[in-house]
Design a protein around this motif. Structure first.
Motif, PDB file in Angstrom:
ATOM      1  N   ALA A 113      71.494  38.899  29.984  1.00 38.33           N
ATOM      2  CA  ALA A 113      70.639  39.752  29.149  1.00 38.33           C
ATOM      3  C   ALA A 113      71.197  41.167  29.091  1.00 38.33           C
ATOM      4  O   ALA A 113      71.201  41.802  28.022  1.00 38.33           O
ATOM      5  CB  ALA A 113      69.211  39.746  29.689  1.00 38.33           C
ATOM      6  N   ALA A 114      71.683  41.659  30.223  1.00 38.00           N
ATOM      7  CA  ALA A 114      72.289  42.995  30.247  1.00 38.00           C
ATOM      8  C   ALA A 114      73.564  43.030  29.399  1.00 38.00           C
ATOM      9  O   ALA A 114      73.804  43.990  28.661  1.00 38.00           O
ATOM     10  CB  ALA A 114      72.584  43.415  31.683  1.00 38.00           C
ATOM     11  N   LEU A 115      74.371  41.990  29.482  1.00 39.31           N
ATOM     12  CA  LEU A 115      75.587  41.915  28.666  1.00 39.31           C
ATOM     13  C   LEU A 115      75.250  41.839  27.178  1.00 39.31           C
ATOM     14  O   LEU A 115      75.929  42.444  26.348  1.00 39.31           O
ATOM     15  CB  LEU A 115      76.434  40.713  29.078  1.00 39.31           C
ATOM     16  CG  LEU A 115      77.102  40.789  30.452  1.00 39.31           C
ATOM     17  CD1 LEU A 115      77.776  39.462  30.788  1.00 39.31           C
ATOM     18  CD2 LEU A 115      78.094  41.933  30.500  1.00 39.31           C
ATOM     19  N   ALA A 116      74.194  41.109  26.844  1.00 43.05           N
ATOM     20  CA  ALA A 116      73.766  41.021  25.442  1.00 43.05           C
ATOM     21  C   ALA A 116      73.242  42.362  24.961  1.00 43.05           C
ATOM     22  O   ALA A 116      73.525  42.783  23.841  1.00 43.05           O
ATOM     23  CB  ALA A 116      72.704  39.935  25.285  1.00 43.05           C
ATOM     24  N   TYR A 117      72.477  43.031  25.799  1.00 39.31           N
ATOM     25  CA  TYR A 117      71.936  44.345  25.444  1.00 39.31           C
ATOM     26  C   TYR A 117      73.067  45.353  25.217  1.00 39.31           C
ATOM     27  O   TYR A 117      72.995  46.194  24.314  1.00 39.31           O
ATOM     28  CB  TYR A 117      70.991  44.834  26.536  1.00 39.31           C
ATOM     29  CG  TYR A 117      70.356  46.163  26.237  1.00 39.31           C
ATOM     30  CD1 TYR A 117      69.313  46.253  25.312  1.00 39.31           C
ATOM     31  CD2 TYR A 117      70.792  47.322  26.867  1.00 39.31           C
ATOM     32  CE1 TYR A 117      68.733  47.476  25.023  1.00 39.31           C
ATOM     33  CE2 TYR A 117      70.217  48.552  26.578  1.00 39.31           C
ATOM     34  CZ  TYR A 117      69.186  48.623  25.659  1.00 39.31           C
ATOM     35  OH  TYR A 117      68.617  49.826  25.374  1.00 39.31           O
ATOM     36  N   ALA A 118      74.120  45.237  26.032  1.00 35.60           N
ATOM     37  CA  ALA A 118      75.261  46.147  25.907  1.00 35.60           C
ATOM     38  C   ALA A 118      76.172  45.773  24.737  1.00 35.60           C
ATOM     39  O   ALA A 118      77.088  46.520  24.399  1.00 35.60           O
ATOM     40  CB  ALA A 118      76.064  46.158  27.202  1.00 35.60           C
TER      41      ALA A 118
END
Length: 97
Positions: free
Chosen positions: A24-29
């Motif tokens: 989720a953090a990678l997608a947000y970034a």
């Protein structure tokens, strides 16, 4: 349910949750796609399942072995019980015929 089963299940869920948070953090970034079509949460859940499965296979080997040692005797007892019931049913059918 035995302690080994609960521990393995909790650790497996923990690995899945950690993978989900990282993805989720990678997608947000913007490093990985946020969605496939309109399936944003489903996409991340499926991706987390795919990533966490091999990690769990490697990282939880000891816990999985311990859990299977606890479960195996119960499975064998159940298997023997079913075999005995089937044999009894078959002998009753043979007598009735």
């Amino acid at each position: 349910m035995s302690r080994a089963v609960l521990r393995y299940t909790a650790m497996r869920l923990g690995i899945f949750a950690a993978c989900f948070v990282v993805l989720a953090a990678l997608a947000y970034a913007g490093i990985i796609p946020e969605a496939v079509g309109r399936a944003n949460p489903l996409w991340l859940v499926m991706l987390a399942l795919i990533v966490s499965a091999p990690l769990s296979l490697v990282l939880l080997r000891r816990q999985r072995d311990e859990m299977s040692e606890r479960i195996a005797p119960r499975v064998e007892r159940t298997r023997q019980s079913v075999r005995q019931k089937l044999a009894a049913d078959q002998s009753r059918e043979d007598e009735a015929a």
